[in-house]
Design a protein around this motif. Structure first.
Motif, short mmCIF file in Angstrom:
data_model
loop_
_atom_site.label_atom_id
_atom_site.label_comp_id
_atom_site.label_asym_id
_atom_site.label_seq_id
_atom_site.Cartn_x
_atom_site.Cartn_y
_atom_site.Cartn_z
N ARG A 312 18.24 -7.34 56.52
CA ARG A 312 19.57 -6.73 56.61
C ARG A 312 20.05 -6.24 55.24
O ARG A 312 21.25 -6.26 54.94
N THR A 315 20.32 -0.29 56.24
CA THR A 315 20.40 0.24 57.60
C THR A 315 19.38 1.37 57.71
O THR A 315 19.36 2.28 56.88
N PRO A 433 24.88 -3.40 57.33
CA PRO A 433 24.19 -4.43 58.13
C PRO A 433 24.84 -5.79 57.94
O PRO A 433 25.41 -6.08 56.88
N ASP A 434 24.75 -6.61 58.96
CA ASP A 434 25.38 -7.94 58.95
C ASP A 434 24.47 -8.95 58.28
O ASP A 434 23.42 -9.31 58.82
N ALA A 436 24.66 -12.02 58.12
CA ALA A 436 24.51 -13.23 58.94
C ALA A 436 23.31 -13.14 59.87
O ALA A 436 22.79 -14.15 60.32
N LYS A 437 22.87 -11.89 60.15
CA LYS A 437 21.73 -11.70 61.04
C LYS A 437 20.42 -11.57 60.28
O LYS A 437 19.37 -11.31 60.87
#
Length: 441
Positions: A312, A315, A433-434, A436-437
């Motif tokens: 992440r 993108t 982008p996150d 956390a992912k």
């Protein structure tokens, strides 16, 4: 940050790209002794060869016969295994090194003549007065008509400090011009960069020995020119990039990552599995990053896109990449060239094989095709290659997409979308982008 590995290469091959490793012939490649049935088949080959050599209607070239037989054996395995004779092996080394003895011109073919697209700044051709648009009619007195573009390029390359005479047809000139140029070392520009207003644009042309250094220079120069406070982020353009050296793909990924797995390879023998991880230090200071891919993005390009996507860090925008995820080992054969043999598959940090599948963009953006190209097959993909190794993740959609990038940035839909995202003119849940992912490190 720069690392050294065995020569791992992801170079263009049959419209695809390959990740390659070099073996000195010991330890890395092992095989069981051939059985009696194998020797029987080899005896049949020897018998057929002798019959062809003795009875064919014309006297065959024995060297070509043997090379064709070897290549037939290798290409029956998959599209990326092959035999490189001494000349081909030397050419591969030149491409991966990223420099050669030459003139310093980008060329194409037009009306059976070599047309100069542009002379590179500071090269022998530019200093000798070669201009964009010049048509090369003769090379050292030999007519270009009848030669392939590669033949002409080979003739213009040569040892440093040797002269070459070009006969040039130039618009507006009364007669052909004869220009003598002394060859010098030409370094291929692996990364081209420019400021797109408040965004840094980095396009990786190939992954050769110069790539990481060129990228580092580009990031530093763009940051200085645009200004760190003004700089909105970077676009890393990997479209139409067929690959190159794997260690450079790892270093490029590492340039934007602080930690985590970049890529792993798995072969038939688990002992040959490898894992390559990032070291601390993001050259951009964590600036927003968008990666562009299309059907021409293969192998080393997919390694970079996959690593930055899984963590992440970036993108990915564009269309599905080529899907070339197999590893080829280059085994030197002394004066007889080299053997290129598929030995493993590579996997993204999430453990996903790209083979036959490719990288799926976080945001799919298609590119408008000009009218004169409509109806032509511009799509490229590993899954379309006859005899390709089916990938563990391959599905009915296959890999690849249209491989086209317009020369005029104003007509570049994918680049325009990326710039609009970075400037906040467009929004999408996938950008930024996150974290956390991202994968656990």
């Amino acid at each position: 940050m720069m690392r050294k590995f065995s020569l791992l290469f992801a170079g263009a091959l049959m419209g695809a790209a390959s990740v390659l490793a070099v073996s000195s012939g010991g330890g890395m490649i092992q095989a069981n002794a051939a059985g009696s049935e194998t020797y029987k088949q080899l005896s049949i080959f020897g018998d057929v060869f002798e019959r062809v050599r003795a009875n064919y209607v014309e006297e065959p070239d024995e060297k070509e016969l043997i090379e064709s037989a070897i290549n037939g054996m290798l290409t029956s395995l998959d599209p990326h295994s092959s035999y490189l004779n001494a000349e081909d092996a030397a050419d591969m080394r030149t491409q991966t090194k990223g420099e050669f003895g030459g003139l310093g011109i980008e060329v194409t073919m037009e009306n059976e003549l070599v047309k100069v697209i542009t002379p590179m700044y500071g090269t022998p051709a530019e200093k000798a007065g070669v201009l964009a648009g010049d048509l090369i009619a003769e090379i050292d007195g030999e007519e270009v008509r009848g030669l392939t573009l590669q033949d002409a390029v080979d003739k213009m390359r040569g040892p440093v400090n040797t002269p070459i005479e070009l006969t040039i047809l130039r618009e507006g000139a009364d007669k052909p011009l004869k220009i003598t140029i002394v060859r010098d070392i030409i370094k291929i520009q692996a990364v081209r960069y420019r400021a797109e207003g408040d965004v840094g644009y980095l396009r990786i042309m190939s992954f050769n020995e110069q790539t990481f250094d060129d990228l580092q220079e580009g990031i530093q120069k763009l940051t200085e020119d645009i200004g760190e406070d003004t700089l909105k982020g970077f676009v890393l353009d990997l479209r139409l990039n067929p690959g190159g050296l794997l260690d450079q793909a790892i270093n490029v990924s590492d340039a934007f990552l602080d930690k985590g797995l970049i890529v792993s390879t798995r072969g038939r023998d688990e002992r040959d599995s490898r894992r390559y991880s990032a070291r601390p230090g993001d050259l951009t200071g964590g600036k927003p990053l968008i990666v562009l891919v299309n059907g021409g993005s293969a192998s080393a390009s997919e390694i970079v896109a996959g690593a930055l996507q899984d963590h992440r860090r970036a993108t990915v925008v564009g269309t599905r990449s080529f899907g070339k995820g197999s590893v080829q080992t280059i085994i030197p054969l002394g004066e007889n060239g080299a053997l290129r043999l598929t030995t493993a598959l590579y996997y993204t940090p999430a453990g996903v094989s790209i083979q036959g599948k490719g990288i799926t963009p976080d945001i799919e953006v298609s590119q408008t095709i000009p009218e004169d190209l409509l109806g032509r097959d511009l799509s490229r993909g590993e899954s379309d290659l006859r005899g390709h190794i089916p990938g563990p993740e391959e599905d009915e959609k296959g890999s690849g997409s249209i491989a086209y990038v317009p020369q005029d940035p104003a007509e570049d839909d994918q680049l325009g979308f990326a710039l609009a995202l970075l400037r906040g003119e467009k929004t999408d849940p996938a950008f930024p982008p996150d974290p956390a992912k991202a994968l656990p490190n």
